[in-house]
Design an enzyme around this catalytic site. Sequence first.
Site, PDB file in Angstrom:
ATOM      1  CD  GLU A  20     112.806  39.397  15.061  1.00  0.00           C
ATOM      2  OE1 GLU A  20     112.327  38.305  15.372  1.00  0.00           O
ATOM      3  OE2 GLU A  20     112.300  40.158  14.211  1.00  0.00           O
ATOM      4  NE  ARG A  31     109.427  29.353  24.576  1.00  0.00           N
ATOM      5  CZ  ARG A  31     109.954  30.328  23.862  1.00  0.00           C
ATOM      6  NH1 ARG A  31     111.008  30.112  23.111  1.00  0.00           N
ATOM      7  NH2 ARG A  31     109.430  31.532  23.883  1.00  0.00           N
ATOM      8  CE  LYS A  40     111.523  38.781  21.741  1.00  0.00           C
ATOM      9  NZ  LYS A  40     112.287  38.782  20.493  1.00  0.00           N
TER      10      LYS A  40
HETATM   11  P1  ATP Z   1     110.242  35.519  18.818  1.00  0.00           P
HETATM   12  O1  ATP Z   1     111.296  34.729  18.108  1.00  0.00           O
HETATM   13  O2  ATP Z   1     108.882  34.949  18.724  1.00  0.00           O
HETATM   14  O3  ATP Z   1     110.292  36.982  18.549  1.00  0.00           O
HETATM   15  P2  ATP Z   1     111.745  34.805  21.148  1.00  0.00           P
HETATM   16  O4  ATP Z   1     111.302  34.896  22.569  1.00  0.00           O
HETATM   17  O5  ATP Z   1     112.209  33.511  20.608  1.00  0.00           O
HETATM   18  O6  ATP Z   1     110.535  35.393  20.353  1.00  0.00           O
HETATM   19  P3  ATP Z   1     114.297  35.908  20.383  1.00  0.00           P
HETATM   20  O7  ATP Z   1     114.736  37.313  20.396  1.00  0.00           O
HETATM   21  O8  ATP Z   1     114.347  35.171  19.120  1.00  0.00           O
HETATM   22  O9  ATP Z   1     112.842  35.906  20.954  1.00  0.00           O
HETATM   23  O10 ATP Z   1     115.064  35.107  21.508  1.00  0.00           O
HETATM   24  C1  ATP Z   1     116.455  35.157  21.686  1.00  0.00           C
HETATM   25  C2  ATP Z   1     116.938  33.876  22.312  1.00  0.00           C
HETATM   26  O11 ATP Z   1     116.283  33.657  23.546  1.00  0.00           O
HETATM   27  C3  ATP Z   1     116.666  32.666  21.453  1.00  0.00           C
HETATM   28  O12 ATP Z   1     117.891  31.988  21.278  1.00  0.00           O
HETATM   29  C4  ATP Z   1     115.713  31.840  22.219  1.00  0.00           C
HETATM   30  O13 ATP Z   1     116.078  30.486  22.119  1.00  0.00           O
HETATM   31  C5  ATP Z   1     115.878  32.313  23.642  1.00  0.00           C
HETATM   32  N1  ATP Z   1     114.605  32.246  24.379  1.00  0.00           N
HETATM   33  C6  ATP Z   1     113.474  32.922  24.126  1.00  0.00           C
HETATM   34  N2  ATP Z   1     112.493  32.583  24.977  1.00  0.00           N
HETATM   35  C7  ATP Z   1     113.022  31.671  25.831  1.00  0.00           C
HETATM   36  C8  ATP Z   1     112.512  30.935  26.954  1.00  0.00           C
HETATM   37  N3  ATP Z   1     111.266  31.081  27.375  1.00  0.00           N
HETATM   38  N4  ATP Z   1     113.357  30.076  27.567  1.00  0.00           N
HETATM   39  C9  ATP Z   1     114.621  29.934  27.160  1.00  0.00           C
HETATM   40  N5  ATP Z   1     115.157  30.578  26.127  1.00  0.00           N
HETATM   41  C10 ATP Z   1     114.378  31.445  25.448  1.00  0.00           C
END
Ligand code: ATP
Length: 594
Positions: free
Chosen positions: A58, A292, A302
């Site tokens: 995102e 994760r 974030k």
């Molecule tokens: P948010 O959704 O709260 O804005 P987010 O870190 O999930 O934060 P995204 O942009 O949705 O951000 O993440 C993109 C991809 O990265 C998603 O598919 C998510 O599963 C993966 N991702 C995010 N954080 C992690 C992490 N700490 N470890 C592994 N994969 C992650």
Amino acid sequence: MIDPAKLAASTATPASTKPDTVPESATRGQGLDFVREAVRSDLDSGRSQGVRTRFPPEPNGWLHIGHAKAICIVFEVAKDFGGVCNLRFDDTNPEAEDIAYVEAIKRDIRWLGYDWADREFYASDYYEYLFDMAVKLIKKGLAYVDDLSDEETRQYRGTAVPDKNNITFTPPGRNSPWRDRSVAENLDLFAGMRSGEFADGAKTLRAKIDMAHPNLVMRDPVLYRIRREPHYRVGSSWCIYPMYDFQHPLSDAKEGITHSLCSLEYEIHRPLYDWFIRECEVFPSRQIEFARLNVTHTALSKRWLLRLVQDGVVSGWDDPRMPTLAGLRRRGYTPESIREFMSRIGIAKTNSLVDVQLLEYCLREQLNREAPRAMAVLKPLKLVIDNWPAGQVEMLEAVNNPEDPAAGSRQLPFCGELYIERDDFQDPPPPKYFRLFPGNSVRLRYGYIITCTGVELDPATGEVTVVHCDYDPATRGGNAPDNRKVKGTIHWVSAPQAVPLEVRLFDHLFENERPQDVPAGVDWLKTVNPASRQVLAGAFGEPGLAVAQPGAAFQFERLGYFVCDPDTTAGRPVFNRSVSLKDSWAKIEKKQQA
Ligand code: ATP
Ligand code: MG
């Protein structure tokens, strides 16, 4: 790591259904992780005809090391099976998303070493298609327009509560009074939502699933909300926006994503993911979750990172203390070291906390092999060799990289006035101190053996300002012809030719191993380590460092690995310490294996 359950489930493997684009060598045999095992089995069973994954950020922040794990997995899995990986911006929140984030994300994925070629997509390009899918659900009697407010929606949904034995259970929610509107009325109201007839928050479109479902995610999730907020891509052409849970599976389906690989927090959303695919009758993408990434002393939310930037706690998203890819890059991390880290941690199925020292170890290993050596003095103390011939400058040969003979050697000027590290002189010396103190001898790296004859003190503070020594001309190159025992070797920079440096040293941004475990009532911002950044403005380096370009990495002998920072200006190089030389990880690993 192999998930035994998945292995057991994938025994039937009729080879004939396997598409010939899939390279067998890379994916068959031992040691497949559970994700590759599942993909392999889908190919073998004919469920998938090829492999197409996606990375779905995102655009509401910069990528961090957690995202890097996801990026490595989705691109590498696709590559291993001869497939492709799409980049899709999962944009559904007009408030937080921005084109600047899109650009930063693309730059950082490329830097990490991955290429999506022309497969760059935006969920916002699918808004018309998503609207049609919502209409389809309404027509099937599977979606309705609701008038409940956000707060009421939450209350009607219910929450998980602990019972008297402290076991959580989830009492059934309540149906909205608007749940049984007719298809015709729903179609009319949904069209009205789109055309702007209703105020923000006045209505939502919800899936009609089951308000008593044990999984709260399945209790009539919201598909659309009304929000009059211009979006960075669609402008003001929409005043309704799809919710992530609805948008994501349908975007995957639209792109023909065979395997939608995501982190574990989406596991409870999987039934809903599958529900949308089934009820919208679209391409059957399969969601598979992996652990994760969490790293000690590191915040990967974030929301937290954004606040650190906005509140000026760090200098920006690329502050060298940030766990963002841009921050890591500026700190001196290389794409290779980050990918090596990812391959060492593997794709676990349960969340765990990875020691940040493993990441440091991966960088140190690479830089030890590749980084040229240089001499720099961070906290200088003047040293005068009293018996050095006045005005004489000698050139000494220094090895560029003992790990890489091809790197050759360079010439370092040497004379009777040097800078040494303030720590390398102590009077009185502590026990087992083999460096300089009055009467003691040390070897100067690449140079001569010197003996300390005395010091000059600052009359006001009593601090040592100059160390006086004599050198032994017979010891050039550090060898003592009389086999004299000289235990210490110290580094130095020749004072007249020394290049002034600014050097920045870093420590963990959070002293807490798990920064997210903030004690109740404490603002997490207050837990930031105030000593996480130290600037040494009076450092000196050997002459060659004057022309160092931003991004260039060096081992400063005895001090660690350093990278030239973009703040460098002509004649004033700035260096960040990437990692120290000390390798505590190898010790930890040994202990774990013992
Ligand atoms: P948010 O959704 O709260 O804005 P987010 O870190 O999930 O934060 P995204 O942009 O949705 O951000 O993440 C993109 C991809 O990265 C998603 O598919 C998510 O599963 C993966 N991702 C995010 N954080 C992690 C992490 N700490 N470890 C592994 N994969 C992650
Ligand atoms: Mg997310």
